[in-house]
Design a protein around this motif. Structure first.
Motif, PDB file in Angstrom:
ATOM      1  N   ASP A 125       0.859  -1.198   0.000  1.00  0.00           N
ATOM      2  CA  ASP A 125       0.000   0.000   0.000  1.00  0.00           C
ATOM      3  C   ASP A 125       0.889   1.240   0.000  1.00  0.00           C
ATOM      4  O   ASP A 125       2.118   1.125  -0.099  1.00  0.00           O
ATOM      5  CB  ASP A 125      -0.909   0.006   1.236  1.00  0.00           C
ATOM      6  CG  ASP A 125      -0.114  -0.174   2.510  1.00  0.00           C
ATOM      7  OD1 ASP A 125       0.859   0.559   2.707  1.00  0.00           O
ATOM      8  OD2 ASP A 125      -0.452  -1.074   3.301  1.00  0.00           O
ATOM      9  N   GLY A 126       0.267   2.391   0.182  1.00  0.00           N
ATOM     10  CA  GLY A 126       1.030   3.638   0.127  1.00  0.00           C
ATOM     11  C   GLY A 126       1.912   3.873   1.341  1.00  0.00           C
ATOM     12  O   GLY A 126       3.053   4.318   1.212  1.00  0.00           O
ATOM     13  N   VAL A 130       6.021   4.463   1.153  1.00  0.00           N
ATOM     14  CA  VAL A 130       6.813   5.605   1.642  1.00  0.00           C
ATOM     15  C   VAL A 130       7.746   5.149   2.760  1.00  0.00           C
ATOM     16  O   VAL A 130       8.911   5.546   2.814  1.00  0.00           O
ATOM     17  CB  VAL A 130       5.891   6.763   2.113  1.00  0.00           C
ATOM     18  CG1 VAL A 130       6.729   7.931   2.608  1.00  0.00           C
ATOM     19  CG2 VAL A 130       4.980   7.228   0.985  1.00  0.00           C
ATOM     20  N   GLU A 232       4.737  15.311  -1.677  1.00  0.00           N
ATOM     21  CA  GLU A 232       3.734  15.025  -2.705  1.00  0.00           C
ATOM     22  C   GLU A 232       3.791  16.170  -3.719  1.00  0.00           C
ATOM     23  O   GLU A 232       3.787  17.334  -3.302  1.00  0.00           O
ATOM     24  CB  GLU A 232       2.324  15.034  -2.108  1.00  0.00           C
ATOM     25  CG  GLU A 232       2.056  14.067  -0.989  1.00  0.00           C
ATOM     26  CD  GLU A 232       0.927  14.577  -0.084  1.00  0.00           C
ATOM     27  OE1 GLU A 232      -0.250  14.413  -0.451  1.00  0.00           O
ATOM     28  OE2 GLU A 232       1.215  15.137   0.984  1.00  0.00           O
ATOM     29  N   ASP A 265       6.367  11.645  -3.640  1.00  0.00           N
ATOM     30  CA  ASP A 265       5.287  10.737  -3.244  1.00  0.00           C
ATOM     31  C   ASP A 265       4.135  10.911  -4.243  1.00  0.00           C
ATOM     32  O   ASP A 265       3.327  11.823  -4.133  1.00  0.00           O
ATOM     33  CB  ASP A 265       4.849  11.056  -1.814  1.00  0.00           C
ATOM     34  CG  ASP A 265       3.756  10.112  -1.323  1.00  0.00           C
ATOM     35  OD1 ASP A 265       3.212   9.348  -2.146  1.00  0.00           O
ATOM     36  OD2 ASP A 265       3.441  10.150  -0.124  1.00  0.00           O
ATOM     37  N   VAL A 268      -0.924   9.601  -4.943  1.00  0.00           N
ATOM     38  CA  VAL A 268      -2.172  10.150  -5.481  1.00  0.00           C
ATOM     39  C   VAL A 268      -1.996  10.650  -6.914  1.00  0.00           C
ATOM     40  O   VAL A 268      -2.827  10.389  -7.785  1.00  0.00           O
ATOM     41  CB  VAL A 268      -2.709  11.281  -4.569  1.00  0.00           C
ATOM     42  CG1 VAL A 268      -3.837  12.031  -5.255  1.00  0.00           C
ATOM     43  CG2 VAL A 268      -3.195  10.696  -3.247  1.00  0.00           C
TER      44      VAL A 268
END
Ligand SMILES: Cc1ncc(COP(=O)(O)O)c(C=O)c1O
Length: 470
Positions: A125-126, A130, A232, A265, A268
């Protein structure tokens, strides 16, 4: 309602879904009071850009789940790919075997990545993507003989995940109150939030300030102690914050100057939301050392995340005499064949249906239509890029004073919109829209009309209750 007597309790138990969820299901980000006591909207099925609730009400999926259902819901091709993979090779241990889906997906992702980013590591997953990137940076500096170079710079309003280390990189003040985190490793600098820049400062001067702040922070902490800057490209859950023009390139230059690695990142922004598989280079002119991805890589159908690491970093480590040391990091489900098969099918659909081009073509319409909502008196700003946008509500448009959180204005808007046929992603006074990439113009029109009506009804409620007098 069917009441049953359980072995450990004499309380009646409803066998309905809502009741089971209320009693036993702990959902993300619950308040203490909500645990064992909360039901969220029960969804029963989904199709295209729509989800359906237990009353068979059809709702436009405004947030695409959580920024992830790029190709839309209920794609038979995804079901086939997953089923075929399960019937071919359901699972293997990535510790000592490999198989086609992970190798093929890694190669396709590397081909889309900018510069020399070519080593792909899959996570679940995210957050774990990270976290893996941050641990890799720590490992890299240890291998290079720089054990003090460990500090991470992140930003206010950032969101990078829910593990112990990624949580420390998050900068949403509301999430901080009662949670411990690895804060000794992280320094947060200002959010590149043009709407909330200091009064009287131009956007250009604000950008200068942000760049200088990064340099000052690195010098204060000591370049020999600062390992990386994690960012991000657009701060997503922080409120779709689009930094000032040139911000990213200038921040990257400062990082290069002090040998600070950059982690973009793209959990999204990746996989099409800005019209590219990765937006770092084509949209922002960046050449990050590591990109993290998740969500859209499988359109959320099954869990998968990962990081892509620059060949330069790997080669630098190989050039030391530490070739035998181990990056002791990995997950049982790294390279999961079913998730990777879903990732391959998802990329097939994105490519075959020209979804990247579709996003680039339809995004200006999406943004323009949503910006019409800026005329509503409670709306301070509508902003965004590609197929991600945010409507920020304020108590006063002139002072930009935010509405108090306990008025839960976003949740009220969401409640009205759900009645009208739209799921919103409410975050305090912010409403986020990031629909499936397959959305068409007429569906954008429906979405905007419902959101407008939901905001107007909320304005009326707040006025009636004496909570706002705009
Ligand atoms: C930018 C960004 N990074 C990381 C994450 C964490 O991803 P996950 O919830 O899959 O762990 C998110 C989740 O929304 C995110 O928006």
């Amino acid at each position: 309602m069917k009441a049953i007597r359980t072995a450990c309790s004499e309380m009646p138990v409803n066998d309905g879904i809502a009741d089971k969820a209320r009693r036993h299901l702990v959902q993300p980000w619950p308040t203490v009071a909500a645990i064992g006591n909360e039901v969220r909207t029960v969804l029963t099925r989904s199709d295209g850009i729509y989800v359906f609730d237990e009353n068979e009400r059809r709702l436009i999926d405004g947030p695409a789940g959580m920024w992830c259902v790029q190709i839309g819901h209920r794609r038979a091709e995804m079901a086939r790919a997953v089923a075929e993979q399960i019937m071919t090779l359901d699972y293997y241990s990535p510790w000592y075997t490999t198989a086609a889906p992970a190798a093929e997906l890694a190669a396709r992702i590397a081909a889309y990545a900018p510069g020399d980013l070519q080593h792909v590591f899959f996570t679940t997953d995210g957050s774990t993507a990270v976290d893996s990137a941050l641990r890799f940076v720590q490992f890299y500096n240890n291998v290079l003989g720089r054990p003090d170079k460990k500090l991470i710079i992140s930003r206010q309003n950032a969101y990078h995940g829910s593990t112990y280390l990624t949580a420390a990189c998050c900068g949403k003040p509301r999430d901080k109150g009662f949670m411990d985190e690895a804060s000794h490793l992280v320094r947060r600098i200002s959010s590149p939030y043009p709407y909330r820049r200091p009064a009287g400062m131009s956007v250009e001067a604000f950008c200068d300030f942000l760049v200088e702040e990064l340099e000052r922070t690195i010098l204060e902490l000591g370049p020999n102690r600062v390992a990386c800057f994690v960012a991000e490209p657009i701060l997503a859950s922080g409120g779709v914050i689009v930094p000032p023009e040139g911000y990213h390139r200038r921040m990257e230059e400062v990082c290069r100057k002090y040998d600070v690695l950059t982690i973009s990142d793209e959990i999204v922004t990746g996989f099409g939301r800005l019209g590219h598989v990765f937006a770092s280079e084509p949209v922002f002119g960046l050449a990050p050392d590591i990109i993290t991805f998740a969500k859209g890589v499988t359109s959320g159908y099954v869990p998968l995340g990962g990081m892509i690491v620059s060949a330069r970093l790997v080669n630098e480590m190989k050039a030391t005499d530490h070739g035998a040391v181990m990056f002791a990091h990995g997950f049982t489900y790294s390279s999961h064949p079913v998730s990777c098969a879903a990732g391959l099918a998802n990329l097939d659909i994105i490519e075959r249906e020209g979804l990247l081009r579709h996003v680039r073509e339809i995004a200006p319409y999406f943004q323009a239509r949503l910006r019409e909502l800026a005329e509503l008196p409670i709306v301070g700003e509508v902003r965004g890029m590609g197929l991600m946008a945010c409507v920020e509500c304020v108590s006063d448009r002139a002072s930009r004073e935010p509405l108090a959180l306990d008025q839960e204005v976003g949740r009220r808007i969401d409640r009205h919109c759900q009645e009208l046929g739209l799921m919103v992603r409410p975050m305090g006074h912010l409403c986020v829209m990031s629909p499936p990439l397959i959305i068409e113009r007429s569906q954008i029109d429906d979405m905007v009309a419902i959101l407008k009506e939901g905001i107007e009804r909320t304005q009326d409620d707040l006025r009636r209750e004496g909570l706002w007098n705009g």
